[in-house]
Write a protein that holds these residues in place. Structure first.
Motif, short mmCIF file in Angstrom:
data_model
loop_
_atom_site.label_atom_id
_atom_site.label_comp_id
_atom_site.label_asym_id
_atom_site.label_seq_id
_atom_site.Cartn_x
_atom_site.Cartn_y
_atom_site.Cartn_z
N UNK A 191 36.18 41.03 35.46
CA UNK A 191 35.01 41.84 35.09
C UNK A 191 34.46 41.48 33.71
N UNK A 192 35.16 40.59 32.99
CA UNK A 192 34.67 40.12 31.70
C UNK A 192 35.31 40.78 30.49
N UNK A 193 36.34 41.61 30.71
CA UNK A 193 37.01 42.28 29.59
C UNK A 193 37.86 41.29 28.79
N UNK A 194 37.98 41.53 27.49
CA UNK A 194 38.77 40.66 26.60
C UNK A 194 40.17 41.22 26.38
N UNK A 195 41.06 40.33 25.97
CA UNK A 195 42.41 40.72 25.51
C UNK A 195 43.16 41.58 26.52
N UNK A 196 43.09 41.19 27.78
CA UNK A 196 43.77 41.97 28.82
C UNK A 196 45.17 41.41 29.09
N UNK A 197 45.23 40.19 29.60
CA UNK A 197 46.52 39.55 29.89
C UNK A 197 46.91 38.54 28.82
N UNK A 198 45.89 37.98 28.19
CA UNK A 198 46.08 37.01 27.10
C UNK A 198 44.93 37.22 26.13
N UNK A 199 45.08 36.72 24.92
CA UNK A 199 44.06 36.95 23.90
C UNK A 199 42.71 36.39 24.34
N UNK A 200 41.66 37.11 23.98
CA UNK A 200 40.28 36.75 24.30
C UNK A 200 40.08 36.71 25.82
N UNK A 201 39.25 35.78 26.31
CA UNK A 201 38.99 35.63 27.74
C UNK A 201 39.48 34.27 28.22
N UNK A 202 39.72 34.13 29.52
CA UNK A 202 40.00 32.79 30.05
C UNK A 202 38.75 31.92 29.93
N UNK A 203 38.95 30.61 29.95
CA UNK A 203 37.79 29.70 29.97
C UNK A 203 37.42 29.34 31.41
N UNK A 204 38.38 29.50 32.33
CA UNK A 204 38.13 29.23 33.76
C UNK A 204 38.91 30.23 34.61
N UNK A 205 38.45 30.36 35.85
CA UNK A 205 39.27 30.91 36.92
C UNK A 205 39.46 29.81 37.95
N UNK A 206 40.70 29.52 38.29
CA UNK A 206 40.96 28.64 39.42
C UNK A 206 40.94 29.51 40.67
N UNK A 207 40.01 29.25 41.54
CA UNK A 207 39.82 30.08 42.73
C UNK A 207 40.65 29.51 43.88
N UNK A 208 41.53 30.33 44.41
CA UNK A 208 42.37 29.90 45.52
C UNK A 208 42.26 30.90 46.65
N UNK A 209 42.65 30.46 47.83
CA UNK A 209 42.58 31.34 49.00
C UNK A 209 43.80 32.23 49.05
N UNK A 210 43.60 33.53 49.06
CA UNK A 210 44.72 34.47 49.18
C UNK A 210 45.00 34.77 50.64
N UNK A 211 46.23 35.21 50.93
CA UNK A 211 46.58 35.51 52.31
C UNK A 211 46.15 36.91 52.71
N UNK A 212 46.32 37.88 51.79
CA UNK A 212 46.00 39.26 52.14
C UNK A 212 44.84 39.79 51.32
N UNK A 213 44.47 39.08 50.26
CA UNK A 213 43.53 39.66 49.31
C UNK A 213 42.22 38.88 49.21
N UNK A 214 41.93 38.03 50.18
CA UNK A 214 40.75 37.19 50.05
C UNK A 214 40.97 36.17 48.95
N UNK A 215 39.94 35.88 48.17
CA UNK A 215 40.07 34.89 47.10
C UNK A 215 40.93 35.42 45.96
N UNK A 216 41.71 34.51 45.38
CA UNK A 216 42.49 34.84 44.19
C UNK A 216 41.85 34.13 43.00
N UNK A 217 41.81 34.83 41.87
CA UNK A 217 41.24 34.27 40.64
C UNK A 217 42.36 34.10 39.62
N UNK A 218 42.82 32.87 39.47
CA UNK A 218 43.93 32.58 38.56
C UNK A 218 43.36 32.17 37.21
#
Length: 500
Positions: free
Chosen positions: A83-110
Motif C-alpha cells: 500500500x506504500x507505507x514506509x518502515x514496515x518490515x525493513x527501513x524505508x520502502x522496497x525498490x521492487x516487488x518480485x511478483x510470483x504466483x501464489x497457490x492460495x493467495x493469488x499473486x505474491x509480492x516479495x
C-alpha cells in the motif's frame, strides 16, 4: 587469442574467491554478524517494534518473539508495504516487488530493498568468478551469453516497480557484458514463450554462443528448436559453447538428454536464486552441493522436515545442522522477511564449508499412505533406474493412485520419454527398487502389500509443455512439480489427452 576482458577476469576472480573463502571459513561468526545487523537495522520498523527487537540479543530471544511464518501469515505486514507505507518490515520502502504466483493467495509480492538487491546481482557474478578461479577458463567471456528469463517490462504499484525476478535482474547486467548478452531487449520482452523461444533461435543461430543459462526444462525446449531448425547437435552449431548455468530444478534428470542434444559434455554451474534471496551457488566443479551464502544479508534457520508440522519444532542455526538430514529452510533477510518459510527443503552435503542441495518442497511430497517420499528421492530413483541404459527422459512427475480400478494402490509416474519406449516394466522395477532402497517407509508399504510397485504412464511428446501452457505457466521461472500428494496434475494430463 585472449582479449583484455578475459585476461583481467582471472585476477578479479582470484580476489573474489579469496573474499568468499574468508567468510566461508568463518561461518558461525559470519552468521552471527548478519543476525546482529538485521536486528539492529530493523528494530525501529513496525515489525521490529511489534516483536520487541530492542530486547533481542540472541537466537533464543528471536525464537521466543518471532514465530515461523509463510507468506499468508506475514501478509498483514506485506499488504501495508504494498500500500506504500514506509518502515514496515525493513527501513524505508522496497525498490521492487518480485511478483510470483501464489497457490492460495493469488499473486505474491516479495519485497526487494536497496540493501538486498546487490546480493541478487553479486551472487550470480561470483558463481562465474569462482568457476574462473578454479578452472582458469575465462575465454568464454569474449563470446555471447544467453539468459533465458522472464520479460524485463516492469509495472508499478504505489510508486514501487514490480515484475518477475529474472526481469528485474535483467536491468542490472553490467556494462562490460551488455554487448555480449542475448537475446535482445525486444525479444526478451515477448510474453508468449513459444514466440519468444523462436525469436531467440533466430537471433542466436549465427552467433558465437559460449554461455547458455536458464531453467533446464526451458533451455531444453530452446535446444530442441535449434536441432529441429539445423539438423545438427547444439555443440556443432555453437562450437565454443562450454558452460551451462542453471537453477530452479535438479539437473540430473535432464543431463543425459542435454548431452545428447549438445553432442558432448559441457561444464555446468548450479545456482539457487529465488525472489526471497540468492541462497547458494556451486563453487566447485567436483564437489556435490552449492555454497550457502552466509554473508549476503540472510540469516538462516533449519527445521527437520519430518518435525516441521509438530507443535513446537526445534529451530536450528547452521552450527547444529548435520549432513544428509532433510531440513525446511527458514530465512530472515535485509528485504524484511522474518523467520520466513520459503517452502523449500534442503540437505547439507558438507559443513566445511556449508554446502546444500535442494531436496524438494515441503508441500511437494507424497505421503498418501504414510511413505513421506520427497523430490530428491524420486529424482535419485529415476537416475538409478536409467543407469546403464540408453533411455532418455524429457520430463516427469509422480502422483499417488489411491483408488485404482483393480488391485492395490500405487505411485503413478508420468514420464515423457525421448523417442519410443520399450521394456517399460523393467524400468518400473528398477525405479521402484531404487526408491525402496532410499525410503524405508515406502519399502515397508511395498513389502507389506499395502502398495503395489509403481506404474509408469507415458506422456506424449511435448505433453508437459502443453500442460504448462494449459495452466498459463509455460516458460519463465515456472517449474513442473516433481511430485504431488494429490492427482491435480495427473488428472489434467489425462483430461487433455496428453498420455499414451
Amino acid at each position: 587469442m585472449f582479449s583484455l576482458k578475459s585476461v583481467l577476469a582471472k585476477p578479479f576472480a582470484k580476489r573474489v574467491s579469496k573474499q568468499i573463502n574468508k567468510w566461508a571459513s568463518n561461518p558461525i561468526e559470519t552468521q552471527n554478524k548478519v543476525f546482529e545487523m538485521l536486528i539492529q537495522e530493523a528494530k525501529h520498523t513496525q515489525f521490529g517494534k511489534d516483536h520487541d527487537f530492542e530486547n533481542i540479543k540472541t537466537h533464543d530471544d528471536f525464537i521466543k518473539r518471532v514465530p515461523v511464518r509463510d507468506y499468508e501469515a506475514l501478509r498483514g505486514y506485506i499488504d501495508l508495504v504494498v500500500a506504500g507505507k514506509k518502515d514496515i518490515l525493513w527501513k524505508d520502502k522496497p525498490i521492487y516487488f518480485a511478483k510470483t504466483a501464489g497457490t492460495t493467495s493469488g499473486s505474491k509480492y516479495i519485497p526487494i530493498t536497496n540493501d538486498s538487491m546487490p546480493y541478487h546481482i553479486s551472487a550470480a557474478r561470483n558463481a562465474i568468478l569462482m568457476y574462473i578461479a578454479e578452472t582458469g577458463n575465462s575465454k568464454f567471456v569474449d563470446g555471447k551469453m544467453i539468459f533465458l528469463q522472464g520479460s524485463p517490462i516492469l509495472d508499478e504499484k504505489n510508486g514501487i516497480q514490480l515484475g518477475r525476478l529474472s526481469g528485474i535482474v535483467a536491468h542490472y547486467v553490467p556494462k562490460y557484458l551488455q554487448k555480449n548478452r542475448m537475446p535482445s531487449w525486444e525479444t526478451n520482452c515477448i510474453e508468449d514463450w513459444d514466440e519468444k523461444v523462436n525469436a531467440i533461435v533466430n537471433e542466436t543461430l549465427n552467433e558465437n554462443m559460449t554461455i547458455i543459462s536458464g531453467i533446464p526444462s526451458w533451455v531444453q525446449m530452446y535446444f530442441e528448436k535449434i536441432k529441429e531448425r539445423t539438423g545438427k547437435k547444439v555443440g556443432d552449431v555453437f562450437k565454443n559453447f562450454n558452460l551451462f548455468i542453471f537453477g530452479g530444478v535438479n539437473y540430473d534428470p535432464y543431463r543425459a538428454k542435454f548431452e545428447s542434444l549438445i553432442g558432448r559434455k559441457v561444464d555446468s554451474i548450479e545456482l539457487y536464486p529465488a525472489s526471497e534471496g540468492f541462497f547458494a551457488f556451486q563453487d566447485k566443479q567436483g564437489d556435490k552441493g552449492m555454497l550457502l551464502q552466509l554473508d549476503s544479508g540472510i540469516f538462516y534457520e533449519f527445521i527437520k522436515a519430518d518435525e516441521f508440522f509438530d507443535d513446537n519444532p526445534k529451530r536450528s542455526t547452521i552450527k547444529d545442522v548435520v549432513i544428509g538430514e532433510n531440513y525446511v529452510m527458514i530465512i530472515s533477510t535485509n528485504a524484511g522477511l522474518w523467520a520466513y518459510n520459503i517452502g523449500d527443503t534442503v540437505q547439507f552435503t558438507s559443513t566445511e564449508p556449508y554446502r546444500i542441495v535442494v531436496s524438494g518442497r515441503i508441500k511437494h511430497f507424497i505421503s498418501a499412505f504414510g511413505e513421506h517420499v520427497i523430490g530428491k528421492e524420486v529424482e535419485e530413483a529415476l537416475k538409478e533406474g536409467l543407469k546403464n541404459t540408453n533411455i532418455q527422459v524429457s520430463e516427469f512427475t509422480v502422483a499417488p493412485q489411491i483408488n485404482p480400478d483393480e488391485g492395490l494402490p500405487y505411485h503413478e509416474w508420468f514420464i515423457e520419454f525421448d523417442g519410443d519406449m520399450h521394456h517399460i516394466q523393467d524400468l518400473e522395477l528398477r525405479i521402484d527398487q531404487a526408491l525402496q532402497n532410499q525410503n524405508s517407509y515406502y519399502f515397508d508399504l511395498i513389502s507389506g502389500h499395502v502398495l503395489r510397485p509403481l506404474k509408469i504412464t507415458q506422456v506424449t511428446e511435448n505433453g508437459f509443455q502443453e500442460y504448462m501452457k494449459s495452466i498459463g505457466k509455460l516458460g519463465g521461472q515456472n517449474k513442473l512439480p516433481r511430485l504431488s500428494n494429490d492427482r491435480k496434475i495427473a488428472d489434467q494430463l489425462l483430461a487433455l489427452g496428453l498420455t499414451k
